[in-house]
Structures are given as structure tokens and as C-alpha cells.
Design an enzyme around this catalytic site. Structure first.
Site, mmCIF file in Angstrom:
data_model
loop_
_atom_site.group_PDB
_atom_site.id
_atom_site.type_symbol
_atom_site.label_atom_id
_atom_site.label_comp_id
_atom_site.label_asym_id
_atom_site.label_seq_id
_atom_site.Cartn_x
_atom_site.Cartn_y
_atom_site.Cartn_z
ATOM 1 C CG ASP A 45 -30.891 -48.727 -65.214
ATOM 2 O OD1 ASP A 45 -29.799 -48.192 -65.472
ATOM 3 O OD2 ASP A 45 -31.237 -49.039 -64.048
ATOM 4 C CB THR A 102 -30.653 -41.037 -62.638
ATOM 5 O OG1 THR A 102 -30.604 -42.397 -62.201
ATOM 6 C CG2 THR A 102 -29.552 -40.264 -61.950
ATOM 7 C CB SER A 155 -35.885 -46.671 -66.692
ATOM 8 O OG SER A 155 -34.592 -47.175 -66.610
#
Ligand code: ASP
Length: 321
Positions: free
Chosen positions: A87, A12, A55
């Protein structure tokens, strides 16, 4: 000037939000490139894009490629920052902790909000991470995770919230330091650091979470699917439902290491209970009790232990003291 290598792997922190649809996805221009220019006063920063992955697309092979890349480049830098999706950040961080033998700090960071969302945290996390990577006090601490102005040891940190910025926490043991404006402060020492040289990942390890009424079918399937070890996220201090016991014993007889961690968020496992499926009997049957590690961390540790060329005692490697 202190030299920091910034390795981008995606997540992100490297994404943007489409304000009309609300979708978050990788953007054509990685926002970290502009942002890292803001910090040239903190360190001389070299930026490398190794991957651009969400991820959940990370796997052990890519983790190994990252580890080998860091090992090759480390001699030219005073510190390393890796940006990563949150993640699976804790998994990559721990994999690096197990497979790197470096004195310079390796810092993993990410963001819970993409670059153009209100209250985006990527820029602040990047700044904190560069400060930590450039700080002499960070040397010899192994791989650390910096998020939300806290410093966590890779071994125990975990993502605890789906969206909150304060998501990364270290249950049981707490963070090892914090970033306060321009200061990097440590208040805990890491008592154990491990290194296992790794060239390839061939033997895979499975992870199963215990639930009430569980039977042996999933445990048997692990052996049939060709996994070479099993992590059980057991109940409480390390117990399993009675119908799983025979399948666990069969796996151990087949030569697969079976490691017990707890599905509880805090605490360490211990063989306390003497009933069918209780920790005492499981331990007698050959189950190894891992202390303090989460299921995903224990899975990576067993995977590294099974694949390292170094001779290892698996039970000793999982004991905290
Ligand atoms: N799903 C994203 C990822 O891990 C979440 C994030 O980066 O925060 O890639």
C-alpha cells in the site's frame, strides 16, 4: 559468494489467510523465514526483522529508521532487499531513494497475495528481488522496486490496482528492466539521482487533491494545522479552481512552499493556461511546478527538502532537467 541483507518490515508478504474467515493478518511465524532459505544458492542471505507492520502503519519516522539502518549495515553487503506492504511501498522506496547515498542496490518488494493464498506472489517476488540485488548490473541504480518480474525506479513507480498482481507500474516513463527466468535485464538508465542527508523529521507537509468547485477552506486549514508546505494535486497540466487562488496566495505569503503536481496519471505539469486558477497565474504567484512526480512522492520530497541540514533550492530540486 554475493552477500544480500534481507530486511523484513511486514505487509501481505509476511501474512497468511485464515481459510475459514478469509481474513488476512500477520502470522506468528513469518513465512519469509522459510522462503528465504530456498534462495541460499543465489546469494548468502542474512535475514533481519526490523518491523512487522501492515504498510498503512508506516510513517516518516519509521522510514527514517529504516534508512538509517540500511546506511549503517550497507558496508557489509553487496545488495539489500526490503520486504514491505504494497500500500505504501512506493513512498518508502522514494524516501530511501532521497535519503540514501549507496552504490549497492536497494530493492523493495512485497506481495499482493498472502503466503497461503492460491497464486501467492510473495515467493516469486522475493526470488526476483534477490536476483536483482545480487546482480552487478544493479549497482549504481539507487533504490528500485521489483514486483511481478519488472524493475521500476523508486522515483516514479506506483501501485495502480487494488488486487491485481501486475499492480506496480511506472506511468509516462515505463519500467527500467525486467527479470526473465534467471536473467536481470536493464533497458533504461536513470538520469537523475539525488541525496539529501536527513537526521530527523520535524516539519510536516500536506497533500490536497483538486476537485471541481473546490474553494480555499482546506488550503487555509493546512496553514492553520501547522504544516510547513503543501502539495497540490492539480487539474490537468497544473490548474486549480478559481476559488482556491486567494488561499494559495495567502499560504505562499506566509512562507509555505506550494508545489503543483497533476492529479492526471500520466504526463508532467506545465504552466500553460492564463486564466484565474490557470498554471501561468499560479506560477507567477509563486507556485512551484514539479515535473513527473506523483502527489505522494512530491510530498516526501518536500518533506525531505525542508528537513535536510543541506542547503537546498526547492524550486530547482523539483525541476526535471
Ligand atoms: N495492506 C497491505 C499492506 O500494505 C497490502 C500489501 O502488503 O500488499 O500492508
Amino acid at each position: 559468494m554475493t552477500k544480500v541483507l534481507l530486511i523484513n518490515t511486514g505487509g501481505t508478504i509476511a501474512m497468511s489467510e485464515d481459510h475459514t474467515t478469509g481474513k488476512v493478518s500477520p502470522s506468528s511465524a513469518n513465512p519469509i523465514h522459510q522462503q528465504s532459505n530456498l534462495f541460499q544458492n543465489l546469494a548468502e542471505i542474512t535475514v533481519v526483522d526490523l518491523f512487522n507492520l501492515p504498510s498503512p502503519h508506516m510513517n516518516e519516522e519509521k522510514m527514517l529508521a529504516l534508512s538509517q539502518y540500511i546506511q549503517e549495515e550497507a558496508g557489509r553487503f553487496d545488495g539489500i532487499v526490503v520486504t514491505h506492504g504494497t500500500d505504501t511501498l512506493e513512498e518508502t522506496a522514494y524516501f530511501l531513494e532521497l535519503t540514501l547515498d549507496l552504490v549497492i542496490p536497494v530493492v523493495l518488494t512485497g506481495a499482493m497475495r498472502s503466503s497461503n493464498e492460491i497464486g501467492a506472489d510473495g515467493l516469486a517476488n522475493l526470488r526476483s528481488s534477490i536476483l536483482v540485488a545480487a546482480a552487478p548490473e544493479s549497482r549504481g541504480k539507487g533504490v528500485i522496486v521489483v514486483m511481478n518480474e519488472e524493475i521500476h525506479a523508486a522515483t516514479y513507480v506506483t501501485k495502480t490496482h487494488t488486487t491485481n498482481l501486475a499492480t506496480f507500474q511506472t506511468p509516462t516513463f515505463g519500467p527500467i528492466g525486467l527479470i526473465s527466468k534467471n536473467q536481470v535485464l536493464y533497458f533504461q538508465n536513470i538520469i537523475r539521482q539525488e541525496y539529501y542527508p536527513l537526521q530527523a523529521v520535524k516539519q510536516k507537509v500536506a497533500l490536497l487533491k483538486a476537485f471541481s468547485g473546490m474553494d480555499g477552506s482546506l488550503i487555509r486549514a493546512v496553514g492553520q494545522a501547522g504544516f510547513k508546505g503543501l502539495i497540490l494535486e492539480g487539474l490537468g497540466a497544473g490548474n486549480m479552481p478559481p476559488e482556491t487562488v486567494q488561499a494559495i496566495e495567502e499560504l505562499i505569503e506566509q512562507g509555505l512552499p506550494v508545489i503543483m503536481v497533476s492529479r492526471a496519471f500520466n504526463g508532467v505539469t506545465e504552466d500553460v493556461y492564463d486564466y484565474r486558477g490557470g498554471g501561468k497565474q499560479l506560477r507567477q504567484a509563486g507556485v512551484i511546478f514539479a515535473q513527473g512526480l506523483s502527489g505522494v512522492k512530491a510530498r516526501l520530497k518536500l518533506l525531505v527538502l525542508l528537513n535536510t541540514e543541506q542547503k537546498v533550492d526547492i524550486e530547482a530540486a523539483f525541476t526535471l532537467t
